[in-house]
Write an enzyme that holds these catalytic residues in place. Structure first.
Site, PDB file in Angstrom:
ATOM      1  N   ASP A 172      -4.636  -0.670  -1.673  1.00  0.00           N
ATOM      2  CA  ASP A 172      -5.966  -0.460  -1.130  1.00  0.00           C
ATOM      3  C   ASP A 172      -6.762   0.133  -2.296  1.00  0.00           C
ATOM      4  OD1 ASP A 172      -7.114  -0.871   1.428  1.00  0.00           O
ATOM      5  OD2 ASP A 172      -7.052   1.267   1.904  1.00  0.00           O
ATOM      6  N   ALA A 198       0.314   0.291   6.324  1.00  0.00           N
ATOM      7  CA  ALA A 198       0.830   0.886   7.526  1.00  0.00           C
ATOM      8  C   ALA A 198       1.200  -0.237   8.505  1.00  0.00           C
ATOM      9  CB  ALA A 198      -0.244   1.773   8.179  1.00  0.00           C
ATOM     10  N   SER A 215     -15.484   1.435   5.133  1.00  0.00           N
ATOM     11  CA  SER A 215     -14.499   1.934   6.102  1.00  0.00           C
ATOM     12  C   SER A 215     -14.490   3.459   6.185  1.00  0.00           C
ATOM     13  CB  SER A 215     -13.093   1.435   5.737  1.00  0.00           C
ATOM     14  OG  SER A 215     -12.565   2.142   4.625  1.00  0.00           O
ATOM     15  N   LYS A 222      -7.048  -4.865  -3.087  1.00  0.00           N
ATOM     16  CA  LYS A 222      -7.849  -5.437  -1.989  1.00  0.00           C
ATOM     17  C   LYS A 222      -8.874  -4.433  -1.485  1.00  0.00           C
ATOM     18  CE  LYS A 222      -4.339  -4.034   1.281  1.00  0.00           C
ATOM     19  NZ  LYS A 222      -5.074  -2.892   1.846  1.00  0.00           N
ATOM     20  N   ASP A 261       0.781  -1.248   0.000  1.00  0.00           N
ATOM     21  CA  ASP A 261       0.000   0.000   0.000  1.00  0.00           C
ATOM     22  C   ASP A 261       0.813   1.300   0.000  1.00  0.00           C
ATOM     23  OD1 ASP A 261      -1.868  -2.000   0.263  1.00  0.00           O
ATOM     24  OD2 ASP A 261      -2.884  -1.172   2.001  1.00  0.00           O
ATOM     25  N   HIS A 274     -10.452   7.436   1.294  1.00  0.00           N
ATOM     26  CA  HIS A 274      -9.067   7.253   0.833  1.00  0.00           C
ATOM     27  C   HIS A 274      -9.006   6.119  -0.184  1.00  0.00           C
ATOM     28  CE1 HIS A 274      -9.542   4.144   3.897  1.00  0.00           C
ATOM     29  NE2 HIS A 274      -8.602   3.478   3.264  1.00  0.00           N
ATOM     30  N   GLU A 280     -14.188  -4.789   4.544  1.00  0.00           N
ATOM     31  CA  GLU A 280     -12.874  -4.216   4.821  1.00  0.00           C
ATOM     32  C   GLU A 280     -11.856  -5.338   4.675  1.00  0.00           C
ATOM     33  OE1 GLU A 280     -10.791  -2.151   4.555  1.00  0.00           O
ATOM     34  OE2 GLU A 280     -10.678  -0.835   6.299  1.00  0.00           O
ATOM     35  N   HIS A 291     -10.499   0.981  -3.035  1.00  0.00           N
ATOM     36  CA  HIS A 291     -11.878   1.009  -2.540  1.00  0.00           C
ATOM     37  C   HIS A 291     -12.876   1.603  -3.537  1.00  0.00           C
ATOM     38  CE1 HIS A 291     -10.336  -0.061   1.332  1.00  0.00           C
ATOM     39  NE2 HIS A 291      -9.869   1.126   1.667  1.00  0.00           N
ATOM     40  N   CYS A 323      -2.253  -2.581   7.590  1.00  0.00           N
ATOM     41  CA  CYS A 323      -2.149  -3.527   6.473  1.00  0.00           C
ATOM     42  C   CYS A 323      -0.864  -4.339   6.481  1.00  0.00           C
ATOM     43  CB  CYS A 323      -2.354  -2.788   5.159  1.00  0.00           C
ATOM     44  SG  CYS A 323      -4.075  -2.253   4.995  1.00  0.00           S
TER      45      CYS A 323
HETATM   46  C1  VGL Z   1      -4.853   0.963   5.605  1.00  0.00           C
HETATM   47  C2  VGL Z   1      -6.276   2.144   6.946  1.00  0.00           C
HETATM   48  C3  VGL Z   1      -7.282   2.015   6.029  1.00  0.00           C
HETATM   49  C4  VGL Z   1      -3.473   0.413   5.380  1.00  0.00           C
HETATM   50  C5  VGL Z   1      -5.864   0.799   4.679  1.00  0.00           C
HETATM   51  O1  VGL Z   1      -3.071   0.273   4.203  1.00  0.00           O
HETATM   52  O2  VGL Z   1      -2.766   0.136   6.372  1.00  0.00           O
HETATM   53  N1  VGL Z   1      -5.062   1.620   6.742  1.00  0.00           N
HETATM   54  N2  VGL Z   1      -7.066   1.335   4.910  1.00  0.00           N
HETATM   55 ZN    ZN Z   2      -8.466   1.430   3.287  1.00  0.00          ZN
END
Ligand code: VGL
Ligand code: ZN
Length: 190
Positions: free
Chosen positions: A54, A133, A62, A98, A15, A73, A105, A56, A137
């Site tokens: 990510d 993060a 989320s 994903k 990500d 995001h 989620e 979406h 993730c």
């Molecule tokens: C993530 C928060 C929401 C990540 C993804 O990639 O860690 N964190 N969506």
């Molecule tokens: Zn996300």
């Protein structure tokens, strides 16, 4: 030192997208600092290079406007969902999207994807994981990888976390360690 084995290793860049870097919608402190060590690793070309993203829909569950916990995001096909321009994505051989449907989620790159099958088909046994993060993730992907039977090396200089609560990153690293993940810096890989 930690010796890479091209026959059985894959790098997973988790990500590294605009929205998770400074200037994005859900910026992770120093998120862009993961890019130089990850670029150096993927440019070696030693291992299969994979990235997750990510990805979406506009109405993802989320998002706060849908009752979730995150600002909007990484909406598919928008700037925020693109890989950060500094990431050398020309070196990525597989991209796994994903959390692509409204009502699910998925922090882990294994959740709702064919990542485990793809890896097994290619004979991958060990994963080198970095990106964003640490406390979401990266952690979820590393834990699922262990569950799926892969060895996991967490790249400690190539991860950054959200740290919603103080200590989240440290706890995530400890959780990964307890699950059998080991960790190295990218400059320890030979
Ligand atoms: C993530 C928060 C929401 C990540 C993804 O990639 O860690 N964190 N969506
Ligand atoms: Zn996300």
């Amino acid at each position: 030192m930690y010796r890479l084995d091209p026959r059985r290793d894959a790098v997973i860049v988790v990500d590294v997208q605009n929205d998770f870097c400074p200037g994005g919608a859900l910026p992770i402190p120093e998120g862009d600092r993961v890019i130089p060590p990850l670029n150096a690793l993927v440019r070696r070309g030693t291992c299969l290079n994979i990235a997750t993203r990510d990805w979406h829909p506009r109405d993802h569950c989320s998002f706060t406007n849908q009752g979730g916990i995150w600002p909007v995001h990484c909406v598919a096909e928008t700037w925020g969902a693109e890989f950060h321009p500094a990431l050398d994505h020309s070196r990525l051989q597989l991209i796994v999207s994903k959390a692509t449907t409204p009502n699910q989620e998925a922090y882990s790159g294994f959740q709702g994807t064919s990542l485990a099958t793809l890896l097994r088909e290619r004979g991958v046994e060990r994963l080198l994981i970095g990106g964003l993060a640490t406390d979401y993730c990266v952690k979820a992907t590393a834990l699922d990888a262990r569950q799926a039977g892969f060895e996991v090396v967490v790249l400690e200089d190539a991860i950054r976390g959200v740290e919603v609560n103080h200590g989240d990153c440290a706890r995530a690293i400890e959780e990964m360690r307890r699950a059998g993940c080991i960790s190295f810096r990218t400059d320890q890989l030979v």
